[in-house]
Scaffold this motif. Structure first.
Motif, PDB file in Angstrom:
ATOM      1  N   ASP A   1      35.912  45.277  48.529  1.00  0.00           N
ATOM      2  CA  ASP A   1      37.040  44.570  47.926  1.00  0.00           C
ATOM      3  C   ASP A   1      38.321  44.728  48.724  1.00  0.00           C
ATOM      4  OD1 ASP A   1      37.797  47.150  47.424  1.00  0.00           O
ATOM      5  OD2 ASP A   1      38.195  46.868  45.277  1.00  0.00           O
TER       6      ASP A   1
ATOM      7  N   GLU B   1      44.407  29.309  41.306  1.00  0.00           N
ATOM      8  CA  GLU B   1      43.595  30.184  40.458  1.00  0.00           C
ATOM      9  C   GLU B   1      42.261  30.544  41.089  1.00  0.00           C
ATOM     10  OE1 GLU B   1      44.643  31.564  37.812  1.00  0.00           O
ATOM     11  OE2 GLU B   1      46.524  30.464  37.586  1.00  0.00           O
ATOM     12  N   ALA B   2      42.069  30.296  42.375  1.00  0.00           N
ATOM     13  CA  ALA B   2      40.782  30.545  43.017  1.00  0.00           C
ATOM     14  C   ALA B   2      40.479  32.042  43.132  1.00  0.00           C
ATOM     15  CB  ALA B   2      40.758  29.903  44.400  1.00  0.00           C
ATOM     16  N   ALA B   3      39.201  32.368  43.239  1.00  0.00           N
ATOM     17  CA  ALA B   3      38.774  33.762  43.344  1.00  0.00           C
ATOM     18  C   ALA B   3      39.382  34.445  44.571  1.00  0.00           C
ATOM     19  CB  ALA B   3      37.246  33.837  43.399  1.00  0.00           C
ATOM     20  N   CYS B   4      39.473  33.719  45.689  1.00  0.00           N
ATOM     21  CA  CYS B   4      40.012  34.332  46.910  1.00  0.00           C
ATOM     22  C   CYS B   4      41.495  34.667  46.753  1.00  0.00           C
ATOM     23  CB  CYS B   4      39.789  33.428  48.113  1.00  0.00           C
ATOM     24  SG  CYS B   4      40.583  31.801  48.004  1.00  0.00           S
TER      25      CYS B   4
ATOM     26  N   HIS C   1      42.870  35.576  43.756  1.00  0.00           N
ATOM     27  CA  HIS C   1      42.858  36.757  42.897  1.00  0.00           C
ATOM     28  C   HIS C   1      42.395  38.004  43.652  1.00  0.00           C
ATOM     29  CE1 HIS C   1      42.703  34.276  38.915  1.00  0.00           C
ATOM     30  NE2 HIS C   1      43.856  34.189  39.555  1.00  0.00           N
ATOM     31  N   ASP C   2      41.508  37.822  44.649  1.00  0.00           N
ATOM     32  CA  ASP C   2      41.105  38.965  45.482  1.00  0.00           C
ATOM     33  C   ASP C   2      42.315  39.556  46.193  1.00  0.00           C
ATOM     34  OD1 ASP C   2      38.457  38.685  44.768  1.00  0.00           O
ATOM     35  OD2 ASP C   2      37.877  37.609  46.594  1.00  0.00           O
TER      36      ASP C   2
END
Length: 271
Positions: free
Chosen positions: A15, A98-101, A103-104
């Protein structure tokens, strides 16, 4: 997404979290600086998170430009606001991501440790987005991203929300930079500024991976884009669990809804 200081994995883990001891040593000084001056700057712990975030941001910006300025024929110099995007001054707009990348990157260890140190372990990511400054964008008006709570009490309360900018690529002066007024997050200094007092300014170029975090009450602005290229700057807004942003993205109308208005009421302050 909540702040989780208990989960501090080693640099190089999947992560992208940085070494816990290193971040803990840095975060104390950064938090003290932010509380005193109103802002602080540092680098992300895991630069590899920047590449997918940058690709997603670039694609989202191009799609939103096509939707706003080609399909809807909105004047880029006008004010507008939808639930997904809003104008932020002449030739400048803001889109939510709002994409996962994305939020990562919000979970990057250096970012999380600073947020937790200032707002507490229960701090939450309220929303994320990207402020786009088109060529020809003018200097923004000086503004705050959020208001003081209970200003009538004249009490300087602890921060309740932070704006965190992340440079996905190098940002140079010609493209427009964030410009800050140190100590302007303090209620007594804000009153002086509103009365016409002179203030010192801070402005610096941002290298890829640079993070600029500030109290949402800090007075700041984005400077003009005199270059020939768009400037996109990713941001996160973190807040205490009870905090709800009532200033930015106030419209319920979707930019993709054929029945929505083309020129909703302008609103919001981010950047």
């Amino acid at each position: 997404m909540s702040c989780n200081p208990a989960k501090r994995e080693r640099k190089g883990d999947a992560d992208g979290a940085a070494d816990a001891d290193g971040c803990e040593a840095v975060e104390e000084g950064l938090a003290e600086s932010l509380l005193a001056v109103g802002f602080c700057a540092f680098q992300v712990a895991n630069p590899s998170l920047l590449v997918p975030a940058a690709k997603h941001c670039q694609k989202a910006v191009q799609q939103m430009k096509a939707e706003l300025f080609e399909r809807r024929k909105i004047d880029p110099e006008s004010d507008f606001v939808f639930k997904e995007c809003a104008g932020r001054g002449k030739r400048r707009f803001d889109i939510q991501l709002e994409a996962a990348c994305i939020h990562d990157l919000a979970r990057d260890a250096a970012v999380q440790h600073l947020v937790c140190a200032v707002l507490g372990a229960d701090a939450e990511l309220k929303y994320s987005g990207c402020v786009v400054s088109l060529p020809g964008a003018a200097d923004q008006n000086w503004h705050q991203d959020g208001d003081h709570l209970f200003p009538e009490t004249e009490l300087q309360l602890p921060p309740h929300a932070l704006t965190v900018f992340v440079a996905l690529e190098d940002v140079h002066a010609a493209q427009g930079l964030p410009q800050l007024i140190p100590h302007s997050h303090q209620l007594e200094n804000l009153s002086s500024l509103q009365s016409g007092a002179q203030a010192s300014l801070v402005q610096s170029e941002l290298s890829q991976g640079a993070v600029l975090a500030f109290d949402t009450r800090l007075v700041h602005r984005g400077t003009a884009n005199t270059s020939s290229t768009d400037r996109a700057l990713l941001y996160f807004v973190f807040g205490r669990p009870w905090f709800k942003d009532s200033v930015n993205f106030r419209s319920a109308a979707s930019v993709h809804d054929e029945g929505s208005e083309d020129r909703p009421e302008a609103g919001g302050n981010v950047e």
